[in-house]
Design a protein around this motif. Structure first.
Motif, short mmCIF file in Angstrom:
data_model
loop_
_atom_site.label_atom_id
_atom_site.label_comp_id
_atom_site.label_asym_id
_atom_site.label_seq_id
_atom_site.Cartn_x
_atom_site.Cartn_y
_atom_site.Cartn_z
N ARG A 26 20.52 9.71 -16.90
CA ARG A 26 20.16 9.96 -15.51
C ARG A 26 19.54 11.35 -15.40
NH1 ARG A 26 25.31 7.74 -15.53
NH2 ARG A 26 25.54 5.70 -14.49
N PRO A 27 18.22 11.46 -15.61
CA PRO A 27 17.58 12.79 -15.54
C PRO A 27 17.65 13.40 -14.14
CG PRO A 27 15.94 11.04 -15.70
CD PRO A 27 17.25 10.40 -15.93
N THR A 28 17.58 12.57 -13.10
CA THR A 28 17.75 12.99 -11.71
C THR A 28 18.53 11.90 -10.98
OG1 THR A 28 15.74 11.94 -10.85
CG2 THR A 28 15.49 14.14 -11.84
N ARG A 29 18.84 12.14 -9.72
CA ARG A 29 19.57 11.14 -8.93
C ARG A 29 18.69 9.93 -8.62
NH1 ARG A 29 22.76 13.71 -3.96
NH2 ARG A 29 23.52 11.54 -3.98
N LYS A 30 17.38 10.09 -8.76
CA LYS A 30 16.47 9.00 -8.43
C LYS A 30 16.19 8.08 -9.62
CE LYS A 30 14.03 11.50 -4.76
NZ LYS A 30 12.70 11.98 -4.28
N TRP A 31 16.42 8.56 -10.81
CA TRP A 31 16.08 7.79 -11.99
C TRP A 31 17.32 7.44 -12.80
CZ3 TRP A 31 11.29 5.88 -13.07
CH2 TRP A 31 10.22 6.42 -12.37
N HIS A 32 17.32 6.23 -13.34
CA HIS A 32 18.41 5.78 -14.21
C HIS A 32 17.81 4.92 -15.32
CE1 HIS A 32 22.33 3.24 -14.76
NE2 HIS A 32 22.11 4.07 -15.77
N ILE A 33 18.01 5.34 -16.55
CA ILE A 33 17.48 4.62 -17.72
C ILE A 33 18.67 4.17 -18.57
CG2 ILE A 33 16.00 4.77 -19.74
CD1 ILE A 33 14.57 7.11 -18.35
N SER A 34 18.69 2.89 -18.90
CA SER A 34 19.78 2.38 -19.74
C SER A 34 19.20 1.58 -20.91
CB SER A 34 20.73 1.51 -18.92
OG SER A 34 20.06 0.38 -18.39
N LEU A 35 19.89 1.69 -22.03
CA LEU A 35 19.49 1.01 -23.25
C LEU A 35 20.73 0.30 -23.79
CD1 LEU A 35 16.83 0.87 -24.95
CD2 LEU A 35 17.83 2.64 -26.40
N ALA A 36 20.64 -1.00 -23.97
CA ALA A 36 21.79 -1.78 -24.42
C ALA A 36 21.43 -2.53 -25.70
CB ALA A 36 22.22 -2.77 -23.34
N TRP A 37 22.35 -2.49 -26.66
CA TRP A 37 22.15 -3.18 -27.94
C TRP A 37 23.37 -4.03 -28.23
CZ3 TRP A 37 24.47 -2.79 -32.96
CH2 TRP A 37 23.75 -3.41 -33.98
N GLN A 38 23.14 -5.23 -28.72
CA GLN A 38 24.25 -6.11 -29.09
C GLN A 38 23.98 -6.77 -30.43
OE1 GLN A 38 24.45 -10.14 -27.12
NE2 GLN A 38 23.25 -9.08 -25.54
N TYR A 39 25.07 -7.06 -31.12
CA TYR A 39 25.01 -7.68 -32.45
C TYR A 39 26.22 -8.60 -32.59
CZ TYR A 39 25.83 -8.03 -37.52
OH TYR A 39 26.09 -8.50 -38.79
N HIS A 40 26.01 -9.76 -33.17
CA HIS A 40 27.17 -10.59 -33.51
C HIS A 40 26.84 -11.46 -34.71
CE1 HIS A 40 25.57 -14.35 -31.83
NE2 HIS A 40 25.28 -13.70 -30.70
N SER A 41 27.87 -11.86 -35.41
CA SER A 41 27.71 -12.75 -36.56
C SER A 41 27.11 -14.07 -36.10
CB SER A 41 29.07 -13.00 -37.23
OG SER A 41 29.65 -11.79 -37.65
N GLY A 42 26.48 -14.76 -37.04
CA GLY A 42 25.85 -16.03 -36.70
C GLY A 42 26.84 -17.07 -36.27
N TRP A 43 26.45 -17.87 -35.29
CA TRP A 43 27.33 -18.94 -34.79
C TRP A 43 27.41 -20.08 -35.79
CZ3 TRP A 43 24.24 -18.40 -29.72
CH2 TRP A 43 24.85 -17.42 -28.91
#
Length: 226
Positions: free
Chosen positions: A103-120
């Motif tokens: 959150r560089p300022t109150r007006k901006w919000h940047i999120s980065l999400a990563w997920q990993y799981h074993s094969g089904w």
């Protein structure tokens, strides 16, 4: 914003079920509009069901511009059918989630999400010889042992950028989402590859081909609330 420092959290669990209701299941895992007419539907009578695992959770948010959280789970989900323990469809041995927020300022919000799981787990499709009339494909599609095969591991990264602003008596925002940021070709289903050139020609089985989940997919949207 109040600073939040969450110590590492570890949880272990085990759940056992008995007297489970019998069910029909689609081995192909395709979306079927008339499942009762499909040959891939089979009837199961599980004797028991067991889920067990270990989860680790970490989080750090000191009230500054940067925060993050992550989880890791080691789990096993299986059921016993006809005296044999078989992985359930949702069995994931290893699962990892990582979420980063800036959150560089109150007006901006940047999120980065990563997920990993074993094969089904999945039931491998196979071709078996069949007595067919001349001119027809001389094999029928069948399945190997239930959930005895595994798809490749799944992982992807998603990006979201929010711009907040004041709008009349309410609060609005515009966001941009990018699903599967690095365009990972995650496998959804795996099929045997058969080559048949017609009557009188040999049938060739040439490995497999994969059906994949969605590729990189951007989207944009807006929200307003009082």
């Amino acid at each position: 914003m109040r600073a939040l420092r969450t110590p590492p959290c570890v949880e272990a669990y085990q759940k056992k079920l008995e007297n489970i209701r019998p069910r029909y299941e689609n081995l192909s895992k395709d979306v079927l509009f008339f499942p009762e007419l499909e040959e891939t539907i089979v009837f199961f009578e599980p004797e028991s069901d067991e889920s067990r695992g270990l989860e680790l959770y970490l989080r750090r948010d000191t009230g500054g511009k940067f925060s993050w959280w992550t989880t890791y789970a080691l789990a096993r989900v299986q059921e016993r059918i006809a005296g044999v323990d078989v992985p359930k469809n949702q069995d994931q041995r290893h699962t990892v989630y990582v979420d980063l927020n800036y959150r560089p300022t109150r007006k901006w919000h940047i999120s980065l999400a990563w997920q990993y799981h074993s094969g089904w787990p999945y039931s491998e499709r196979i071709f078996v010889p069949a007595d067919k009339p001349p001119g027809e494909f001389p094999f029928e599609e069948s399945f190997g042992p239930r959930n005895a095969a595994r798809l490749p591991v799944y992982h992807r990264m998603d990006l979201r950028v929010n711009r907040h602003f004041k709008l009349g008596d309410g609060r609005g925002s515009i966001f941009i989402d990018i699903f599967n940021l690095y365009d990972r070709g995650n496998v959804q289903a795996r099929f045997p590859r058969a080559r048949w050139q017609g009557p009188g020609f040999p049938v060739e089985f040439d490995g497999t081909f994969d059906e994949e989940w969605l590729p990189l997919l951007p989207s944009i949207g807006a929200r307003w609330e009082l």
